[in-house]
Design a protein around this motif. Structure first.
Motif, PDB file in Angstrom:
ATOM      1  N   PRO A  43      -0.778   2.029 -13.871  1.00  0.00           N
ATOM      2  CA  PRO A  43      -0.177   1.511 -14.801  1.00  0.00           C
ATOM      3  C   PRO A  43       1.376   1.099 -14.732  1.00  0.00           C
ATOM      4  CG  PRO A  43      -1.438   3.370 -15.514  1.00  0.00           C
ATOM      5  CD  PRO A  43      -1.211   3.223 -13.899  1.00  0.00           C
ATOM      6  N   ASN A  44       2.076   1.852 -13.926  1.00  0.00           N
ATOM      7  CA  ASN A  44       3.489   1.609 -13.946  1.00  0.00           C
ATOM      8  C   ASN A  44       4.083   0.826 -12.774  1.00  0.00           C
ATOM      9  OD1 ASN A  44       2.323   3.892 -11.852  1.00  0.00           O
ATOM     10  ND2 ASN A  44       4.425   4.469 -11.769  1.00  0.00           N
ATOM     11  N   VAL A  45       2.948  -0.117 -12.162  1.00  0.00           N
ATOM     12  CA  VAL A  45       3.319  -0.846 -11.234  1.00  0.00           C
ATOM     13  C   VAL A  45       3.152  -2.236 -11.633  1.00  0.00           C
ATOM     14  CG1 VAL A  45       2.703  -1.765  -8.944  1.00  0.00           C
ATOM     15  CG2 VAL A  45       2.735   0.690  -9.256  1.00  0.00           C
TER      16      VAL A  45
ATOM     17  N   LEU B 287       0.816  -1.040   0.084  1.00  0.00           N
ATOM     18  CA  LEU B 287      -0.051  -0.033   0.084  1.00  0.00           C
ATOM     19  C   LEU B 287       0.793   1.210  -0.285  1.00  0.00           C
ATOM     20  CD1 LEU B 287      -2.790  -0.754   2.314  1.00  0.00           C
ATOM     21  CD2 LEU B 287      -2.852  -0.803  -0.177  1.00  0.00           C
ATOM     22  N   HIS B 288       2.135   1.154   0.825  1.00  0.00           N
ATOM     23  CA  HIS B 288       2.916   2.204   0.617  1.00  0.00           C
ATOM     24  C   HIS B 288       3.566   2.692  -0.949  1.00  0.00           C
ATOM     25  CE1 HIS B 288       2.606   2.224   4.742  1.00  0.00           C
ATOM     26  NE2 HIS B 288       3.293   1.073   4.839  1.00  0.00           N
ATOM     27  N   VAL B 289       3.236   1.638  -1.900  1.00  0.00           N
ATOM     28  CA  VAL B 289       3.706   2.066  -3.066  1.00  0.00           C
ATOM     29  C   VAL B 289       2.993   3.162  -3.798  1.00  0.00           C
ATOM     30  CG1 VAL B 289       4.348   0.830  -5.360  1.00  0.00           C
ATOM     31  CG2 VAL B 289       4.983  -0.185  -3.482  1.00  0.00           C
ATOM     32  N   GLU B 290       1.708   2.935  -3.643  1.00  0.00           N
ATOM     33  CA  GLU B 290       0.693   3.927  -4.492  1.00  0.00           C
ATOM     34  C   GLU B 290       1.074   5.335  -4.366  1.00  0.00           C
ATOM     35  OE1 GLU B 290      -3.682   3.227  -5.875  1.00  0.00           O
ATOM     36  OE2 GLU B 290      -3.564   3.907  -3.630  1.00  0.00           O
ATOM     37  N   PRO B 291       1.338   5.870  -3.515  1.00  0.00           N
ATOM     38  CA  PRO B 291       1.638   7.513  -3.493  1.00  0.00           C
ATOM     39  C   PRO B 291       2.922   7.737  -4.278  1.00  0.00           C
ATOM     40  CG  PRO B 291       1.013   6.757  -1.185  1.00  0.00           C
ATOM     41  CD  PRO B 291       1.018   5.495  -1.809  1.00  0.00           C
ATOM     42  N   ILE B 292       3.956   6.835  -4.318  1.00  0.00           N
ATOM     43  CA  ILE B 292       5.197   6.902  -5.176  1.00  0.00           C
ATOM     44  C   ILE B 292       4.992   6.646  -6.595  1.00  0.00           C
ATOM     45  CG2 ILE B 292       7.518   6.360  -5.361  1.00  0.00           C
ATOM     46  CD1 ILE B 292       6.608   7.416  -2.525  1.00  0.00           C
ATOM     47  N   ALA B 293       4.165   5.515  -6.840  1.00  0.00           N
ATOM     48  CA  ALA B 293       3.521   5.483  -8.289  1.00  0.00           C
ATOM     49  C   ALA B 293       2.645   6.577  -8.880  1.00  0.00           C
ATOM     50  CB  ALA B 293       2.662   4.274  -8.332  1.00  0.00           C
ATOM     51  N   LEU B 294       1.778   7.207  -8.102  1.00  0.00           N
ATOM     52  CA  LEU B 294       1.135   8.452  -8.690  1.00  0.00           C
ATOM     53  C   LEU B 294       2.063   9.647  -8.630  1.00  0.00           C
ATOM     54  CD1 LEU B 294      -1.864   7.983  -6.338  1.00  0.00           C
ATOM     55  CD2 LEU B 294      -1.875   7.929  -8.817  1.00  0.00           C
TER      56      LEU B 294
ATOM     57  N   VAL C 240      -4.116  -5.082  -5.792  1.00  0.00           N
ATOM     58  CA  VAL C 240      -5.137  -4.050  -5.926  1.00  0.00           C
ATOM     59  C   VAL C 240      -4.340  -2.736  -6.541  1.00  0.00           C
ATOM     60  CG1 VAL C 240      -6.825  -4.732  -4.706  1.00  0.00           C
ATOM     61  CG2 VAL C 240      -5.165  -3.310  -3.782  1.00  0.00           C
ATOM     62  N   VAL C 241      -3.044  -2.367  -5.966  1.00  0.00           N
ATOM     63  CA  VAL C 241      -2.240  -1.407  -6.284  1.00  0.00           C
ATOM     64  C   VAL C 241      -1.805  -1.391  -7.710  1.00  0.00           C
ATOM     65  CG1 VAL C 241      -0.034  -0.134  -5.990  1.00  0.00           C
ATOM     66  CG2 VAL C 241      -1.270  -0.630  -4.205  1.00  0.00           C
ATOM     67  N   ALA C 242      -1.379  -2.761  -8.201  1.00  0.00           N
ATOM     68  CA  ALA C 242      -0.859  -2.927  -9.588  1.00  0.00           C
ATOM     69  C   ALA C 242      -1.975  -2.830 -10.505  1.00  0.00           C
ATOM     70  CB  ALA C 242      -0.269  -4.425  -9.743  1.00  0.00           C
TER      71      ALA C 242
END
Length: 290
Positions: free
Chosen positions: A199-201, A164-171, A193-195
């Motif tokens: 699109p970049n995950v 879940l901590h990945v999503e803010p960085i991906a955005l 769910v993040v992937a």
């Protein structure tokens, strides 16, 4: 197994001198079954005989699991076996010279991607020390593979393994390819769910084959969320070997005999097995060129 060759997107490399006493002290908690005893370049090359290309990287996990390798080891293995290995750098943001080491690895050693383990280094993805890393990688079209999920290491802060901590960085960095290793186990639905949203995950299945029930549930969830086209094959050698990783995927439904549980489809298994990170993780460029 067929005569076709596939890509292994997650292979660790280290030499004997990189192994600290802490590593052997924790081995009993790694996995059920045996793992390979060595991970030097020659061992990797022999183990990857059935693999077309293997993405390899060193670990800088000295204070968490007891492996402290370096990018020169990775680069030397690529130089020795250029037809087999593609090298990724490792970044440890706790080091004062981490950006100098990263630039050296990419621009001088010609490594093609980066590995980072937030849980192992105790550095959250939101840590400001990672901002120049993200900016540099996005600018240069360099993918970032991250350990996502739990670990056996006592000194690793478990929350830092949550996808879940990945999503803010991906955005914030939409042109930065981010690869979540191990499907974020045991919080695999977070990773899925993040992937699915970003699109970049991307995701990969390394080190899942020796937990077949969890692995089955991961693949069923990925099917139901329709993201199997974003999952890549990997082993996490020496923690898992090639043949057991292939067999673990292709025989995943064997444990369901006599039940009405849903099956992992043949399409899902084949799509993952023959996935090709070199087509998808770099924006319009072939990392094997030049």
């Amino acid at each position: 197994m067929t005569a076709r060759a596939y890509c292994d997107c997650h292979v660790n490399i280290w030499n004997d001198e990189h192994v600290l006493p802490l590593y052997t002290q924790q081995l009993s908690r790694v996995r059920a079954g045996a793992m390979a005893p060595k991970a030097d370049a020659d061992t990797l090359h022999a183990e990857m005989a059935k693999v077309d290309k293997a993405i390899i990287f060193s670990l800088r996990y000295g204070d968490s699991i007891g492996i402290e390798s370096d990018d020169e080891t990775t680069a030397a293995a690529v130089a020795k076996y250029p037809d087999k290995f593609v090298g990724f750098a490792y970044v440890d943001p706790r080091r004062a010279d981490y950006m100098d080491l990263l630039v050296h690895a990419i621009e001088d050693l010609n490594l093609k991607g980066v590995k980072f383990g937030p849980i192992y280094n105790g550095v959250a993805l939101s840590d400001p020390r990672l901002v120049p890393v993200y900016e540099y990688l996005q600018k240069r079209n360099i993918p970032l593979t991250m350990h996502m999920g739990t670990t056996f290491a006592r000194q690793a802060p478990v929350d830092m393994g949550r996808a879940l901590h990945v999503e803010p960085i991906a955005l914030k960095y939409p042109d930065l390819t981010m690869v979540l290793a191990h499907m974020g186990h045991p919080w695999y639905d977070d990773a899925i769910v993040v992937a699915r949203k970003q699109p970049n995950v991307f995701l990969e299945i390394s080190a899942l084959c020796y937990r077949p029930w969890q692995y089955y549930n991961i693949l069923i969830s990925a099917q139901e969320y329709k993201i199997t086209d974003k999952i890549y094959f990997g082993t996490d050698f020496p923690f898992a070997r090639v043949d057991e990783s292939v067999d673990g995927l292709l025989t995943i439904n064997d444990q369901l005999d006599g039940t009405k549980l849903p099956r992992v489809s043949e399409e899902t298994m084949q799509r993952i097995l023959w996935s090709n990170p070199f087509k998808d993780w770099w924006r319009g460029e072939n990392p094997l060129a030049g």
